[in-house]
Motif scaffolding. Structure first.
Motif, mmCIF file in Angstrom:
data_model
loop_
_atom_site.group_PDB
_atom_site.id
_atom_site.type_symbol
_atom_site.label_atom_id
_atom_site.label_comp_id
_atom_site.label_asym_id
_atom_site.label_seq_id
_atom_site.Cartn_x
_atom_site.Cartn_y
_atom_site.Cartn_z
ATOM 1 N N ILE A 118 40.375 116.357 38.077
ATOM 2 C CA ILE A 118 40.971 115.046 38.328
ATOM 3 C C ILE A 118 40.119 114.211 39.272
ATOM 4 O O ILE A 118 39.825 113.040 38.992
ATOM 5 C CB ILE A 118 42.389 115.214 38.915
ATOM 6 N N ALA A 119 39.737 114.785 40.401
ATOM 7 C CA ALA A 119 38.978 114.018 41.393
ATOM 8 C C ALA A 119 38.057 114.941 42.172
ATOM 9 O O ALA A 119 38.349 116.134 42.361
ATOM 10 C CB ALA A 119 39.925 113.295 42.344
ATOM 11 N N LEU A 120 36.959 114.374 42.627
ATOM 12 C CA LEU A 120 35.979 115.110 43.418
ATOM 13 C C LEU A 120 35.745 114.337 44.713
ATOM 14 O O LEU A 120 35.391 113.147 44.693
ATOM 15 C CB LEU A 120 34.670 115.263 42.646
ATOM 16 N N ASN A 121 35.990 115.000 45.846
ATOM 17 C CA ASN A 121 35.874 114.355 47.156
ATOM 18 C C ASN A 121 36.715 113.084 47.234
ATOM 19 O O ASN A 121 36.314 112.067 47.825
ATOM 20 C CB ASN A 121 34.412 114.037 47.477
ATOM 21 N N GLY A 122 37.883 113.122 46.600
ATOM 22 C CA GLY A 122 38.804 112.002 46.647
ATOM 23 C C GLY A 122 38.514 110.883 45.679
ATOM 24 O O GLY A 122 39.242 109.880 45.650
ATOM 25 N N VAL A 123 37.476 111.029 44.838
ATOM 26 C CA VAL A 123 37.097 109.980 43.880
ATOM 27 C C VAL A 123 37.513 110.413 42.478
ATOM 28 O O VAL A 123 37.194 111.518 42.037
ATOM 29 C CB VAL A 123 35.581 109.697 43.935
ATOM 30 N N ARG A 124 38.215 109.549 41.754
ATOM 31 C CA ARG A 124 38.714 109.850 40.404
ATOM 32 C C ARG A 124 37.550 110.103 39.459
ATOM 33 O O ARG A 124 36.549 109.374 39.445
ATOM 34 C CB ARG A 124 39.545 108.663 39.880
ATOM 35 N N LEU A 125 37.686 111.143 38.632
ATOM 36 C CA LEU A 125 36.682 111.472 37.617
ATOM 37 C C LEU A 125 37.173 111.024 36.256
ATOM 38 O O LEU A 125 38.305 111.306 35.865
ATOM 39 C CB LEU A 125 36.433 112.983 37.594
ATOM 40 N N ARG A 126 36.311 110.328 35.529
ATOM 41 C CA ARG A 126 36.691 109.864 34.193
ATOM 42 C C ARG A 126 35.711 110.311 33.106
ATOM 43 O O ARG A 126 36.039 110.271 31.931
ATOM 44 C CB ARG A 126 36.805 108.333 34.177
#
Length: 581
Positions: free
Chosen positions: A505-513
């Motif tokens: 879903i997210a890496l280091n608080g950043v959304r992954l798309r």
């Protein structure tokens, strides 16, 4: 004589109506449908597609007793002629199943014909009913023994084994005739009118090159003519398929339309045709003893499938080059791709080549996301071992062709099944040290000495590193986001507690798309620091810490060593053209 009539006129319903006529000789009659087809080592339970079985004798319906899902027993009131009728659903397009629609029909007869007890070695008749304007392409003689013209009213198999070994292609197709050393051959394509184009329509030299590849197979085996008295090639052009199945008198190939028009597509199709054509010797007639005779109702452990398929997979890349249909650079590219796949397969360190052969029935054809971690294909590692054996034998003044020819004379040509000890002895007669080395290479998970053997012909394998840090897993973008499609048994992902199917879903608080979003954070030059990953498993959101490793080897390239290129050129040429020293 058992006689089958197959009605394929209900093509839009995908239904094959079968009528088996037989005059019994005993008051008790057992019959069964095969569970698998030779050449494809998986119990397929073809009976799943069978429906509505009935038996009628002298106008009276009889009730057979079902002993297993695919075997019946029938007690007869008399010995008058009887008919067994049933219907099969044919909607599975592979080279080992049945497919019938408004465009064509293909039948793998192991999925169609019942074996009657006591009649296995009796002649079996075959007749077809087809939609208007369709023709039948059947690699069997007519009852008078002639090679059948298209649309023949009937065919005759010498026994049940030959009937099972007969693929049937029907449709509004046309056949292309050619000869190999005076032996008649036919080529039939289905799917060319659906957007792909028949290789023969686009390539007037196709049959010429195919003939040369077939002749190269004959040279490899040390014979003047093919083993078959006549031969049929059937090609199914599909969207993205690939594969083939060998038969005594024919082969059925499946190839992707898009792949055919890509660079190298023509060469890949020639290699596939060479692979299946060579099987008329290696596998069909030069056969493992465990498959002599076939047991259609059970899996049989065959320790030597590495030889049956691995040897063939190795030489299928060299045969088009031996036939003059591709360049040295192209064949080295293809060999390098296979060697790279092998060296990147972690399962080779877990499963031995002999175990891969013995476990074919339960592993090779039933893979999952974790399979690459625990198994290696006997096709792939068998081909790698074949390369090593060929180059090792050439050091001793021999070569793989010599072993194949000796085994053909001692076993194949006389119908004698071989066992692993026969293979080891045949190799050891050409190079005595293989009596000890070959069993070890088969039983252990060690890599055979690839680099040393390649050096003999002036080649080496060069590694290339991946474009990002190593995460020990492979991501795929799907409808719901990024999902783990594969996880290495050892590596950062498994240490982080991740599993196949986890959604990132997210890496280091950043959304992954997208995969690119993720890989941007793992550039090779980026520091190897821990990352906080938010992921979802089974509907529950979780967190973990992912610590990447430096970039790992992404592939291997086979290249000529400049310093020895000229000195090794003669040996390399003889090897790549399958010439014996």
């Amino acid at each position: 004589m058992p006689a089958f009539h197959l009605d394929l006129t209900a093509c839009h319903q995908h239904l094959v109506r079968v009528r088996l006529s037989h005059t019994p000789s005993r008051p008790s009659l057992g019959f069964a449908l095969p569970g698998w087809t030779p050449g494809s080592y998986l119990i397929r339970d073809y009976v799943r597609q069978l429906e509505g079985l009935t038996v009628v004798q002298a106008g009276q319906a009889l009730e057979p007793r079902r002993l297993t899902p695919s075997r019946w027993q029938l007690e007869l009131p008399n010995l008058e002629p009887l008919e067994i009728r049933y219907t099969l659903h044919a909607a599975d397009l592979t080279v080992r199943t049945c497919h019938l629609n408004g465009d064509h029909g293909f039948l793998a007869l192991a999925a169609v014909v019942l074996e009657l007890d006591g009649e296995r070695w009796s002649p079996h008749g075959l007749q077809l009913s087809l939609p208007p304007d369709w023709q039948a392409f059947v690699p069997l003689p007519t009852p008078d023994g002639t090679i059948p013209p298209e649309g023949s009213a009937g065919w005759l198999a010498a026994n049940f084994d030959q009937l099972v070994d007969t693929p049937i292609e029907v449709g509004p197709h046309r056949a292309h005739a050619f000869q190999v050393a005076g032996v008649p051959h036919r080529w039939v394509t289905w799917g060319s009118d659906l957007g792909g184009g028949d290789p023969l329509d686009r390539d007037p030299l196709w049959l010429t090159d195919l003939e040369q590849v077939c002749l190269a197979c004959c040279r490899l085996m040390g014979v003047e003519q093919p083993a078959a008295p006549h031969y049929l090639f059937v090609l199914h052009l599909t969207d993205s398929g690939y594969g083939g199945l060998e038969h005594d008198l024919s082969t059925v190939l499946q190839f992707g339309r898009r792949a055919l028009v890509r660079p190298g597509g023509r060469r890949k199709l020639l290699q596939l045709a060479a692979h299946e054509y060579l099987h008329q010797w290696n596998v069909r007639r030069l056969r493992p003893a465990e498959l002599t005779p076939y047991r259609y109702d059970r899996a049989v452990v065959v320790p030597t499938l590495w030889f049956a398929e691995g040897i063939t997979s190795y030489v299928d890349q060299l045969l088009p080059h031996s036939a003059g249909c591709c360049t040295e650079a192209e064949v080295l590219e293809d060999l390098g791709a296979d060697l790279s796949r092998y060296l990147l397969s972690p399962g080779r360190q877990v499963q031995s080549l002999r175990a891969s052969s013995e476990e074919a029935w339960v592993k090779l054809y039933q893979t999952d996301a974790y399979s690459p971690n625990s198994q290696i294909s006997y096709y792939l590692k068998g081909a790698v071992l074949a390369l090593v054996l060929d180059l090792h034998l050439r050091r001793a003044g021999s070569g793989l062709p010599q072993v194949l020819r000796e085994l053909w004379a001692s076993h194949g040509a006389v119908g004698r099944g071989y066992r692993e000890v026969d293979l080891i002895e045949a190799f050891a007669r050409q190079a005595p040290d293989l009596a000890e080395r070959l069993p070890r290479w088969l039983a252990s998970c060690e890599d055979p000495p690839l680099q040393a053997c390649l050096a003999d012909v002036g080649l080496r394998l060069q590694p290339t590193l991946g474009p990002s840090q190593d995460l020990g897993c492979r991501l795929e973008a799907g409808a719901t986001g990024l999902t783990l499609a594969r996880v290495a048994r050892e590596g950062p992902a498994v240490r982080a507690g991740l599993a196949v199917g986890d959604e990132w879903i997210a890496l280091n608080g950043v959304r992954l798309r997208s995969v690119d979003d993720c890989m941007e954070l793992f550039r090779p030059e980026a520091p190897l620091t821990a990352h906080q990953l938010l992921f979802c498993r089974d509907g529950l959101v979780r967190t973990t810490t992912l610590l990447p490793e430096p970039p790992s080897v992404e592939g291997w390239r086979l290249e000529i060593v400049p310093e020895t290129a000229e000195a090794t050129a003669p040996q390399r040429r003889r090897w790549l053209t399958l010439e014996t020293p």
